[in-house]
Design a protein around this motif. Sequence first.
Motif, PDB file in Angstrom:
ATOM      1  N   GLU A 222       0.798  -1.223   0.000  1.00 11.99           N
ATOM      2  CA  GLU A 222       0.000   0.000   0.000  1.00 11.99           C
ATOM      3  C   GLU A 222       0.831   1.273   0.000  1.00 11.99           C
ATOM      4  O   GLU A 222       0.412   2.284   0.536  1.00 11.99           O
ATOM      5  N   HIS A 223       2.017   1.229  -0.591  1.00 16.61           N
ATOM      6  CA  HIS A 223       2.853   2.431  -0.685  1.00 16.61           C
ATOM      7  C   HIS A 223       3.464   2.532  -2.073  1.00 16.61           C
ATOM      8  O   HIS A 223       3.723   1.525  -2.732  1.00 16.61           O
ATOM      9  N   SER A 224       3.691   3.766  -2.492  1.00 10.67           N
ATOM     10  CA  SER A 224       4.276   4.024  -3.809  1.00 10.67           C
ATOM     11  C   SER A 224       5.745   4.393  -3.639  1.00 10.67           C
ATOM     12  O   SER A 224       6.317   4.237  -2.569  1.00 10.67           O
ATOM     13  N   CYS A 225       6.351   4.901  -4.701  1.00  7.74           N
ATOM     14  CA  CYS A 225       7.787   5.205  -4.682  1.00  7.74           C
ATOM     15  C   CYS A 225       8.067   6.499  -3.920  1.00  7.74           C
ATOM     16  O   CYS A 225       7.309   7.461  -4.021  1.00  7.74           O
ATOM     17  N   ARG A 226       9.164   6.522  -3.198  1.00  5.97           N
ATOM     18  CA  ARG A 226       9.578   7.727  -2.481  1.00  5.97           C
ATOM     19  C   ARG A 226      10.239   8.705  -3.450  1.00  5.97           C
ATOM     20  O   ARG A 226      10.790   8.316  -4.482  1.00  5.97           O
ATOM     21  N   ALA A 227      10.217   9.973  -3.081  1.00  6.40           N
ATOM     22  CA  ALA A 227      10.666  11.030  -3.995  1.00  6.40           C
ATOM     23  C   ALA A 227      12.133  10.884  -4.388  1.00  6.40           C
ATOM     24  O   ALA A 227      12.507  11.168  -5.518  1.00  6.40           O
ATOM     25  N   HIS A 228      12.982  10.448  -3.455  1.00  9.36           N
ATOM     26  CA  HIS A 228      14.411  10.376  -3.724  1.00  9.36           C
ATOM     27  C   HIS A 228      14.856   8.997  -4.201  1.00  9.36           C
ATOM     28  O   HIS A 228      16.051   8.737  -4.313  1.00  9.36           O
ATOM     29  N   GLU A 229      13.892   8.106  -4.461  1.00  4.16           N
ATOM     30  CA  GLU A 229      14.253   6.765  -4.901  1.00  4.16           C
ATOM     31  C   GLU A 229      13.951   6.593  -6.389  1.00  4.16           C
ATOM     32  O   GLU A 229      13.543   7.528  -7.066  1.00  4.16           O
ATOM     33  N   ASP A 236       5.703  -4.470  -6.394  1.00  3.85           N
ATOM     34  CA  ASP A 236       5.593  -5.169  -5.116  1.00  3.85           C
ATOM     35  C   ASP A 236       6.015  -4.300  -3.937  1.00  3.85           C
ATOM     36  O   ASP A 236       6.165  -4.796  -2.822  1.00  3.85           O
ATOM     37  N   GLY A 237       6.191  -3.003  -4.169  1.00  2.00           N
ATOM     38  CA  GLY A 237       6.632  -2.088  -3.120  1.00  2.00           C
ATOM     39  C   GLY A 237       8.035  -1.576  -3.323  1.00  2.00           C
ATOM     40  O   GLY A 237       8.413  -0.537  -2.786  1.00  2.00           O
ATOM     41  N   LEU A 238       8.843  -2.293  -4.104  1.00  2.24           N
ATOM     42  CA  LEU A 238      10.203  -1.868  -4.411  1.00  2.24           C
ATOM     43  C   LEU A 238      10.188  -0.942  -5.620  1.00  2.24           C
ATOM     44  O   LEU A 238       9.471  -1.188  -6.595  1.00  2.24           O
ATOM     45  N   CYS A 239      10.983   0.131  -5.555  1.00  4.00           N
ATOM     46  CA  CYS A 239      11.135   1.041  -6.689  1.00  4.00           C
ATOM     47  C   CYS A 239      12.618   1.139  -7.034  1.00  4.00           C
ATOM     48  O   CYS A 239      13.459   1.285  -6.144  1.00  4.00           O
ATOM     49  N   VAL A 240      12.943   1.056  -8.302  1.00  6.37           N
ATOM     50  CA  VAL A 240      14.329   1.092  -8.764  1.00  6.37           C
ATOM     51  C   VAL A 240      14.452   2.110  -9.876  1.00  6.37           C
ATOM     52  O   VAL A 240      13.454   2.616 -10.401  1.00  6.37           O
ATOM     53  N   ASN A 241      15.684   2.432 -10.240  1.00  2.00           N
ATOM     54  CA  ASN A 241      15.891   3.240 -11.431  1.00  2.00           C
ATOM     55  C   ASN A 241      15.517   2.407 -12.653  1.00  2.00           C
ATOM     56  O   ASN A 241      15.662   1.183 -12.662  1.00  2.00           O
ATOM     57  N   LYS A 242      15.022   3.059 -13.676  1.00  3.85           N
ATOM     58  CA  LYS A 242      14.611   2.332 -14.871  1.00  3.85           C
ATOM     59  C   LYS A 242      15.764   1.497 -15.417  1.00  3.85           C
ATOM     60  O   LYS A 242      16.909   1.951 -15.469  1.00  3.85           O
ATOM     61  N   PHE A 243      15.431   0.270 -15.794  1.00  2.00           N
ATOM     62  CA  PHE A 243      16.342  -0.734 -16.333  1.00  2.00           C
ATOM     63  C   PHE A 243      17.193  -1.416 -15.267  1.00  2.00           C
ATOM     64  O   PHE A 243      17.983  -2.287 -15.592  1.00  2.00           O
TER      65      PHE A 243
END
Length: 837
Positions: A222-229, A236-243
Motif C-alpha cells: 500500500e505504498h508508492s515510490c519515495r521522492a528520492h528513490e 511489489d513495493g520496491l522502486c528502482v531506477n529504470k532498467f
Amino acid sequence: MTDEVIPYCFRPVNYFDRSPKISVNPLSQKLSFEQLRLAHTTSEQLLSWSISIDVAQRYQFYLIEPNAAFDEVVYNCSEPWFGPRCQYSFPFGGRRSFNQIVEEAFRQRTAFSESSEVTVQMPCYVLLECHRNGQSWCLDWREVCNGIVDCFDEGLDEEYCFDMEINECEKNEYRCHNGLCILSELWEEGEGDADCLDRSDEVSNAFYIRSCFQDPTFRCEEHSCRAHEGTFSCGDGLCVNKFEECNNGRHMLLIESMTAKGNLTDECWIAMVCLSGLADQIHGSSCKTWLMNDTIYECLKQCDSFFQFPAIPVHSGHIRFFYEEPYSRQKINELLLPDYLCYNQQLCDFIKPDLIRENLTCINMSKIIPKLDIKIGFWNELIWLIEQVFRPCLISHAISPNKTKKYMNHSLLYNCRNSSKFISVHRIMDGIEDCFHADDEKYLNSCQLSDRYRVRCHNTDTCWSPILKQDACAMTGRYDNIPFQRFCNGINQSIYYDNFGQYYNDEFECEEWLCNNIYARCDGFWGCTDGRDENNCSRTKCHSGTHTCIDPLNFTVICLPHTRVNDGKDDCLGASDEQHECQRIYPPSEVSERFRCLRDTTCLVPSELCNNNNDCPLHDDETFCKNYQFNCTNDSTYIRSEIEEVLCGLSEQKNRRRQYFSLHTSSNYPSLENSVVDESLYWSIERHSIENVNIDRREDNLWTLHCNRGLDINTWITNNSFEQMCMCPPSYYGHLCQYQNQRISLTLHLSSVDRHATYAIIIMLIDDNDEQQDIHAYDQFVYITKESCSTKFNRYLLFPTRPKHLSKNYSIRIDVFEKNRIKLRPIASLLATMVLV
C-alpha cells in the motif's frame, strides 16, 4: 505494533463467475449434525476438524434445540485437507496456522536473478486504459500520479493529478510530499512507520523495501515510490531506477517494450538491440556472438541515415532517441549512444534546440552528458540522466493552457523562473531540482513558507523540506534540534552546541536522570543498570532484575543476573547482554545492527539471521536456525517464540514508541516510579512462557510464482486428481491474481483517555447517494486500550463493483461501542466522505 487483517479469497474477474466443479474428497468422513450430537461431539471439536466457524456455530444452535429442519451434513477432513467438502489444501505439510502458511509461501520466493527461467504474468492495473504506441502497457497503480507519463498514448495516468499540488492540509495534519494528508500525530518526527502513500513521512532508510517481493503486508502493498528513490515501480513495493533489476522481474516488461522492432529493418533492429546493450540476446542468439564478427556492423549499414531507436519514447511519452548515420562512427562503443534527444518543445520551453527537423525539436546528446558528469555505461545510468535533465519540463496532460492564468498568483504554487511550470511551494528546498535553473533549491525565503514541519538547522536562515529531515543539517554542517526523548536514554546518538560553541552529547550529566521513564521503557535496551526499565516488557519467563538470554551453546533461554549484564563478557547468543559495542560502531537506525558475531566485532540486523548466508565468521548467525523457527514479523497475530522475542527485540530504535509528555502519559505524583512501570507494560504480568517451536525446515522450493501476490492452493476436482488455484488478497483479483484491484486501505491509530476500557470498532464503506446508505463492505475488531495503545490497525474495504462507480459518493463510517458494560454503549461515530472522480 501493527494489527493487519488481509483476507485471501477466490476473486474471479467477474463477480458471478462460478467456481470449477469440485468433488468430495474421498478421504473425508461424511457426518450429519444428528450423528455428531449422538456421539457427544462438541462445537469446539468441530473447529479442530478444520470445519468452518459458521458451520460450528450452526451446530451449536442445533445442540441447543435439535430440529430435523436444521440438520446438516458436514465432512470431517484429514490433514492437510479442509473446506466444506475437504476439497482444499495448501502445498505445505504439517500443522501450520494460516499466518505461518502465508509467511512460508512468501519466504520461499526467490529473486528474478535466481529464478529467471520462470515466466509469470505480471500483475497489472487494467481499470485505467493505458497504451504505448498502440500496444497495451501493464500499468502498476503506483505509476498513477507519479509525475511521469507512463501511458504514452492517452496520458490518463497523470490526468487531474495536478490538483494534489494545490491541496493544503488542515492545521492538525501533516502534508505528504505528494499532496495527500495524514494526521499530525502520525508524522512521528519522520522516525516511525510510513503512513503517507509515498512514504514521505518515513525519512530514514527503509531496508525492508528490498525484500518486499517476500512481504505481502501493507508496508509493501500500500505504498508508492519515495521522492528520492527510483522512479520505476516493480509492482511489489520496491522502486528502482529504470532498467535496474526488480526482484519479481517486472523490469523485463520495460526492456521488451523498448526492444520493439517498429519500422526498422530486421538487420538494423538486430544491430541496434545488441549495440545499444538493451538485451543480451536476440532470436535466441547471444549478442556477444554477433559482436565478435563484422556482421553486426554490416547490419548497422541497413539503417536509415536518421532514425529513432527505441521505437517508442524512452521517458514521459515525448522524449525520444535519434541516431544519425551511426555506421559512420570511427569507434562504436559497447553502448551505442544516441546523437540527439528529441522532445516536445511546448512542454520544455526553457531548452534551446540544436536541431529542428520536420516536426522534431532536438538537442545534441553531447551537451547533455557532460552536464551531470555521469559515467555512461548502462541504460539505467543513461535514463537516470535523462530524467534529471527533463524533470523541469511540464507534465503532459497535467495543466491545460486555460488554467495557467488561474495559477499565476496562487499562494500554494511557485512559478519556476523563465518557465511556464508551476510547482507546489512544498517542493521548495526538497533536494530535487524541479525548475530548470534550480531556483526552487536556491530559494532565499524558505523559512517564510509557514510550514511548521520544515527543518531549520542551527544558526541558519534555510528551512528544508521535512523529507530531508535526516540529512539537511548534516549537508550544511549544522545539527537539528534533538527530540527530548533522546536525552539520557542510555544511547549516545546526537550532539548539540551551547551558546559558546561548546558541544555535548545527549548523554551528558545523566547520572541523576530517572532511567525508567516513558521514553526508555520497553525499547529493548537497558537504560537502568539493573534493567528495571525492561521489566515485564516481553513474553519470556525471566523475572525482574534478570536479562533474558539465549545460551550460545544449546540455544535455550536462560535468565542472566543483572550483575553479568554490561560486564564486558559475552554470556548470550549475539552478545545481547553487551549491547554497547554494536551501538558504538553502528548508530541507531530504523533496523539497527545489534546481533554481534561470536568473537568478532561484526554486528547484524535481524533479517541477516537465518537467511542461509553465513554472515558471521563462526556461522553463529545460522547455527541455531537448524532446529528453531525464526521470524521477526511485526504482525500482532503472529506469536513469537522466546528465541524470536529476544533476537527480534535487540533493535531499540524499532522497539521505541514515539512518546510525548502530556497529561495522558504523565504519572500520578509522587509515586512516579511505580506508575510508569504499571502504565507502560506491553504485556500483562500474569503471562505464560512461550516454548521454542521446533520446525521442519524445507530445503526444496515447492512455491511457484504463478499466483503472483496470491496463495497457491490445491483443489480436489475428481477422485484421482486436483488442480492448482489462486487465492488473492484484496489488492488483487483474477484466476492468477494478475490484476490489481481498486480498494480502500485504511490505517487507524486509536487512543482513549480511559486506559482500562474495551471498545468494539466497526468500519463500514457506505454509498451516500441516497438516504438508505447501503453498506457495501465492513470490518470489525476489538480495541483494548491498555494492550493496544501503540497499535496501528490496517484494514481493507472493497468497492461493490469493478471498476467503482465514478459518479457515486462513498463514505467511511466508523462506529465505536464500549464493551465494558453489560450492554454495548455507542460512544462515537465518524463519517468521512470521499468524492471519487
